[in-house]
Design a protein around this motif. Structure first.
Motif, PDB file in Angstrom:
ATOM      1  N   LEU A  49      28.116  20.379 -22.506  1.00  0.00           N
ATOM      2  CA  LEU A  49      27.401  21.647 -22.353  1.00  0.00           C
ATOM      3  C   LEU A  49      27.615  22.545 -23.571  1.00  0.00           C
ATOM      4  CD1 LEU A  49      28.150  22.442 -18.588  1.00  0.00           C
ATOM      5  CD2 LEU A  49      25.923  21.830 -19.577  1.00  0.00           C
ATOM      6  N   ARG A  50      28.831  22.517 -24.101  1.00  0.00           N
ATOM      7  CA  ARG A  50      29.126  23.350 -25.268  1.00  0.00           C
ATOM      8  C   ARG A  50      28.291  22.948 -26.479  1.00  0.00           C
ATOM      9  NH1 ARG A  50      35.695  23.288 -24.266  1.00  0.00           N
ATOM     10  NH2 ARG A  50      35.814  25.329 -23.206  1.00  0.00           N
ATOM     11  N   ILE A  51      28.205  21.640 -26.729  1.00  0.00           N
ATOM     12  CA  ILE A  51      27.450  21.229 -27.912  1.00  0.00           C
ATOM     13  C   ILE A  51      25.955  21.443 -27.702  1.00  0.00           C
ATOM     14  CG2 ILE A  51      27.122  18.757 -27.373  1.00  0.00           C
ATOM     15  CD1 ILE A  51      27.829  18.229 -30.356  1.00  0.00           C
ATOM     16  N   MET A  52      25.504  21.367 -26.459  1.00  0.00           N
ATOM     17  CA  MET A  52      24.093  21.635 -26.176  1.00  0.00           C
ATOM     18  C   MET A  52      23.747  23.099 -26.454  1.00  0.00           C
ATOM     19  SD  MET A  52      23.626  19.343 -22.701  1.00  0.00           S
ATOM     20  CE  MET A  52      21.916  19.823 -22.423  1.00  0.00           C
ATOM     21  N   HIS A  53      24.737  23.973 -26.354  1.00  0.00           N
ATOM     22  CA  HIS A  53      24.523  25.397 -26.642  1.00  0.00           C
ATOM     23  C   HIS A  53      24.891  25.759 -28.091  1.00  0.00           C
ATOM     24  CE1 HIS A  53      24.350  25.814 -22.219  1.00  0.00           C
ATOM     25  NE2 HIS A  53      23.626  26.889 -22.480  1.00  0.00           N
ATOM     26  N   SER A  54      25.249  24.770 -28.884  1.00  0.00           N
ATOM     27  CA  SER A  54      25.647  25.026 -30.269  1.00  0.00           C
ATOM     28  C   SER A  54      24.456  24.829 -31.203  1.00  0.00           C
ATOM     29  CB  SER A  54      26.782  24.075 -30.679  1.00  0.00           C
ATOM     30  OG  SER A  54      27.929  24.272 -29.889  1.00  0.00           O
ATOM     31  N   ARG A  55      24.387  25.650 -32.206  1.00  0.00           N
ATOM     32  CA  ARG A  55      23.336  25.510 -33.214  1.00  0.00           C
ATOM     33  C   ARG A  55      23.965  25.144 -34.554  1.00  0.00           C
ATOM     34  NH1 ARG A  55      23.370  29.965 -36.462  1.00  0.00           N
ATOM     35  NH2 ARG A  55      24.485  31.817 -35.676  1.00  0.00           N
ATOM     36  N   TRP A 103      31.350  28.863 -31.642  1.00  0.00           N
ATOM     37  CA  TRP A 103      31.511  28.965 -30.192  1.00  0.00           C
ATOM     38  C   TRP A 103      31.137  30.347 -29.671  1.00  0.00           C
ATOM     39  CZ3 TRP A 103      34.900  32.863 -29.417  1.00  0.00           C
ATOM     40  CH2 TRP A 103      35.888  33.101 -30.375  1.00  0.00           C
ATOM     41  N   ARG A 104      30.979  31.281 -30.582  1.00  0.00           N
ATOM     42  CA  ARG A 104      30.555  32.630 -30.162  1.00  0.00           C
ATOM     43  C   ARG A 104      29.113  32.645 -29.662  1.00  0.00           C
ATOM     44  NH1 ARG A 104      33.375  34.896 -35.569  1.00  0.00           N
ATOM     45  NH2 ARG A 104      35.485  35.151 -34.760  1.00  0.00           N
ATOM     46  N   ASP A 105      28.366  31.550 -29.934  1.00  0.00           N
ATOM     47  CA  ASP A 105      26.993  31.453 -29.464  1.00  0.00           C
ATOM     48  C   ASP A 105      26.908  30.987 -28.011  1.00  0.00           C
ATOM     49  OD1 ASP A 105      26.087  32.055 -32.087  1.00  0.00           O
ATOM     50  OD2 ASP A 105      26.284  29.950 -32.663  1.00  0.00           O
ATOM     51  N   TRP A 106      28.018  30.547 -27.446  1.00  0.00           N
ATOM     52  CA  TRP A 106      28.002  29.963 -26.099  1.00  0.00           C
ATOM     53  C   TRP A 106      27.952  31.038 -25.007  1.00  0.00           C
ATOM     54  CZ3 TRP A 106      33.025  26.625 -26.866  1.00  0.00           C
ATOM     55  CH2 TRP A 106      32.772  25.635 -27.824  1.00  0.00           C
ATOM     56  N   PRO A 107      27.531  30.643 -23.824  1.00  0.00           N
ATOM     57  CA  PRO A 107      27.700  31.521 -22.661  1.00  0.00           C
ATOM     58  C   PRO A 107      29.190  31.758 -22.411  1.00  0.00           C
ATOM     59  CG  PRO A 107      26.159  29.747 -22.180  1.00  0.00           C
ATOM     60  CD  PRO A 107      26.788  29.420 -23.501  1.00  0.00           C
ATOM     61  N   GLU A 108      29.518  32.879 -21.847  1.00  0.00           N
ATOM     62  CA  GLU A 108      30.915  33.273 -21.660  1.00  0.00           C
ATOM     63  C   GLU A 108      31.715  32.236 -20.885  1.00  0.00           C
ATOM     64  OE1 GLU A 108      34.278  35.766 -22.029  1.00  0.00           O
ATOM     65  OE2 GLU A 108      32.307  35.814 -23.018  1.00  0.00           O
ATOM     66  N   ASP A 109      31.099  31.580 -19.914  1.00  0.00           N
ATOM     67  CA  ASP A 109      31.850  30.640 -19.091  1.00  0.00           C
ATOM     68  C   ASP A 109      32.219  29.358 -19.821  1.00  0.00           C
ATOM     69  OD1 ASP A 109      29.013  30.076 -19.031  1.00  0.00           O
ATOM     70  OD2 ASP A 109      29.456  28.581 -17.484  1.00  0.00           O
ATOM     71  N   LEU A 110      31.641  29.121 -21.006  1.00  0.00           N
ATOM     72  CA  LEU A 110      31.971  27.921 -21.785  1.00  0.00           C
ATOM     73  C   LEU A 110      33.016  28.188 -22.866  1.00  0.00           C
ATOM     74  CD1 LEU A 110      28.460  26.241 -22.314  1.00  0.00           C
ATOM     75  CD2 LEU A 110      30.245  25.647 -20.654  1.00  0.00           C
ATOM     76  N   VAL A 111      33.281  29.451 -23.153  1.00  0.00           N
ATOM     77  CA  VAL A 111      34.246  29.791 -24.194  1.00  0.00           C
ATOM     78  C   VAL A 111      35.657  29.457 -23.711  1.00  0.00           C
ATOM     79  CG1 VAL A 111      35.223  31.640 -25.607  1.00  0.00           C
ATOM     80  CG2 VAL A 111      32.767  31.609 -25.106  1.00  0.00           C
ATOM     81  N   ALA A 112      36.412  28.750 -24.555  1.00  0.00           N
ATOM     82  CA  ALA A 112      37.770  28.347 -24.190  1.00  0.00           C
ATOM     83  C   ALA A 112      38.691  29.564 -24.112  1.00  0.00           C
ATOM     84  CB  ALA A 112      38.307  27.358 -25.220  1.00  0.00           C
ATOM     85  N   ASP A 113      39.671  29.485 -23.240  1.00  0.00           N
ATOM     86  CA  ASP A 113      40.609  30.599 -23.075  1.00  0.00           C
ATOM     87  C   ASP A 113      41.325  30.929 -24.384  1.00  0.00           C
ATOM     88  OD1 ASP A 113      39.940  30.839 -20.415  1.00  0.00           O
ATOM     89  OD2 ASP A 113      41.615  29.604 -19.698  1.00  0.00           O
ATOM     90  N   CYS A 114      41.653  29.905 -25.157  1.00  0.00           N
ATOM     91  CA  CYS A 114      42.379  30.140 -26.416  1.00  0.00           C
ATOM     92  C   CYS A 114      41.549  30.939 -27.410  1.00  0.00           C
ATOM     93  CB  CYS A 114      42.842  28.824 -27.024  1.00  0.00           C
ATOM     94  SG  CYS A 114      41.497  27.693 -27.465  1.00  0.00           S
ATOM     95  N   HIS A 115      40.212  30.831 -27.330  1.00  0.00           N
ATOM     96  CA  HIS A 115      39.353  31.587 -28.235  1.00  0.00           C
ATOM     97  C   HIS A 115      39.145  33.017 -27.763  1.00  0.00           C
ATOM     98  CE1 HIS A 115      37.642  27.454 -29.533  1.00  0.00           C
ATOM     99  NE2 HIS A 115      38.645  27.831 -30.303  1.00  0.00           N
ATOM    100  N   LYS A 116      39.341  33.238 -26.478  1.00  0.00           N
ATOM    101  CA  LYS A 116      39.217  34.606 -25.959  1.00  0.00           C
ATOM    102  C   LYS A 116      40.412  35.460 -26.361  1.00  0.00           C
ATOM    103  CE  LYS A 116      36.543  33.150 -21.909  1.00  0.00           C
ATOM    104  NZ  LYS A 116      36.524  33.031 -20.437  1.00  0.00           N
ATOM    105  N   GLY A 134      35.390  28.032 -36.823  1.00  0.00           N
ATOM    106  CA  GLY A 134      34.930  26.767 -37.388  1.00  0.00           C
ATOM    107  C   GLY A 134      35.072  25.571 -36.477  1.00  0.00           C
ATOM    108  N   VAL A 135      35.803  25.694 -35.372  1.00  0.00           N
ATOM    109  CA  VAL A 135      35.934  24.563 -34.455  1.00  0.00           C
ATOM    110  C   VAL A 135      34.755  24.547 -33.492  1.00  0.00           C
ATOM    111  CG1 VAL A 135      38.430  24.489 -34.648  1.00  0.00           C
ATOM    112  CG2 VAL A 135      37.384  25.910 -32.880  1.00  0.00           C
ATOM    113  N   TYR A 136      34.497  23.402 -32.901  1.00  0.00           N
ATOM    114  CA  TYR A 136      33.367  23.232 -31.990  1.00  0.00           C
ATOM    115  C   TYR A 136      32.057  23.667 -32.672  1.00  0.00           C
ATOM    116  CZ  TYR A 136      36.734  22.678 -28.157  1.00  0.00           C
ATOM    117  OH  TYR A 136      37.747  22.253 -27.350  1.00  0.00           O
ATOM    118  N   GLY A 137      31.842  23.200 -33.887  1.00  0.00           N
ATOM    119  CA  GLY A 137      30.633  23.579 -34.609  1.00  0.00           C
ATOM    120  C   GLY A 137      29.786  22.373 -34.986  1.00  0.00           C
TER     121      GLY A 137
END
Length: 369
Positions: A242-248, A253-266, A275-278
């Motif tokens: 789901l994360r990569i489907m929402h990635s451009r 990862w800032r482009d993702w819906p809030e529920d997909l953002v990892a806790d460590c990034h919050k 630069g990760v998950y890009g």
């Protein structure tokens, strides 16, 4: 002797300005050879590599399956000067090349000077030991740019100068030499025959991701191409899919819906790692390939269009290995961990070719004097 025969014959493989050197026997030895990226680049430019030396047994198959030189499984610390001299044989020009493992010098290393001369740092001292004892005509080394921040590198340079070598070193951008990747590396060239330096960049425009891998067969996450088992992509969890489907491409990862953002990034400490998950971008070179470049969460290693991380074959191509470079036997198993290490740690083949062209240009100018 087999090595001497290879040394005298392989020089005829060159096609550009090497004809004037064709009567000169040249012998190269590649320390810390890995899967053979530097060796392959040297050979493509007519410099015969008689042997590659590495401690990692996984390097043996790709090294010998793609290159005419022999692979010697040995810790460079245990390599004797007599053994190295025997490998060089009676060649008129001897080249000692190598890329000491760069982990101790990377910005991620946590134990910078604590390894001293006996740990991984000490490998450059053993490189210097072998150069001092055998006095090859040319010495070349590739490493991460941060190696220049450390005493061991400057000791290496000073030892070469003390022996009478003219030494050149600088950080080069591999994308300017035909590598479809933003990979900055320290390159050192040293010669007993006078000034030597890297050739000028060969590519005004870098090769893009699309030019490099755009024609490869489309595959899904966790799938392998039927005719190339190296063209295989790691599987994704449902959430990562789901994360990569929402990635451009070029996004974060800032482009993702809030529920997909990892806790460590919050957390505040994670907000500075976009630069990760890009995804990569088609019209730009790839980011630097690492030993974990097969993982979507390990950097900007997502395919620009397909919902997956890049395959091992795509990573190898972005390291400028030929499309048909063999990394595993036909019936061998594909290990992401092992092959990721071999591919990510390799000297890009096209950077190896640029180093070889620099050596050839230097030798031609020496012969013309």
């Amino acid at each position: 002797m087999k090595l001497e025969t290879e040394s005298s014959n392989l020089i005829t493989h060159g096609v550009e300005h090497r004809e004037e050197l064709s009567m000169t026997t040249i012998s190269c030895v590649d320390l810390f050879c890995g899967a053979g990226g530097l060796t392959h680049g040297l050979i493509k430019e007519g410099l015969p590599v008689v042997a590659g030396i590495d401690l990692d047994p996984a390097c043996e198959f790709p090294y010998e399956a793609n290159n005419p030189g022999r692979f010697i499984k040995r810790d460079v610390k245990d390599l004797t000067t007599d053994e190295l001299a025997q490998l060089f044989g009676d060649a008129e020009i001897r080249v000692l090349a190598g890329c000491a493992p760069c982990q101790p010098f990377s910005t991620y290393a946590q134990r910078y000077e604590s390894d001293g001369k006996e740990g991984k740092w000490g490998l450059l001292y053993h490189f210097a030991r072998l150069a001092e004892a055998t006095m090859p005509d040319i010495v070349t080394m590739e490493n991460v740019p941060t190696v220049a921040k450390h005493v061991v590198f400057h000791d290496f340079v000073e030892s070469l100068k003390h022996l009478g070598y003219k030494v050149w070193f600088d950080v080069v951008d591999s994308s300017q030499y035909g590598v479809p990747q933003m990979r900055r590396r320290m390159v050192l060239l040293a010669s007993l025959h006078g000034q030597i330096e890297m050739i000028a960049p060969t590519h005004n425009k870098p090769i893009t991701v699309k030019q490099a891998i755009g024609r490869l067969r489309a595959i899904r996450a966790g799938e392998s191409a039927p005719r190339d088992k190296l063209h295989t992509s790691s599987s994704l969890t449902e959430k990562n899919l789901l994360r990569i489907m929402h990635s451009r491409p070029g996004g974060t990862w800032r482009d993702w819906p809030e529920d997909l953002v990892a806790d460590c990034h919050k957390a505040d400490t994670g907000r500075t790692y976009p630069g990760v998950y890009g995804r990569m971008e088609w019209d730009k070179p790839a980011p630097t390939m690492t030993t974990q470049c097969y993982g979507f969460g390990n950097g900007r290693f997502g395919h620009p269009e397909q919902h997956r991380a890049i395959s091992l074959r795509e990573a190898a191509i972005l390291q400028s290995f030929p499309r048909n470079y063999k990394f595993v036997p036909k019936r061998g198993a594909v290990s992401f961990t092992v092959l990721g290490r071999l591919i990510g740690n390799a000297v890009p083949v096209e950077l190896g070719r640029a180093i070889a062209k620099s050596i050839n240009a230097h030798l031609a100018s020496v012969k013309a004097q």
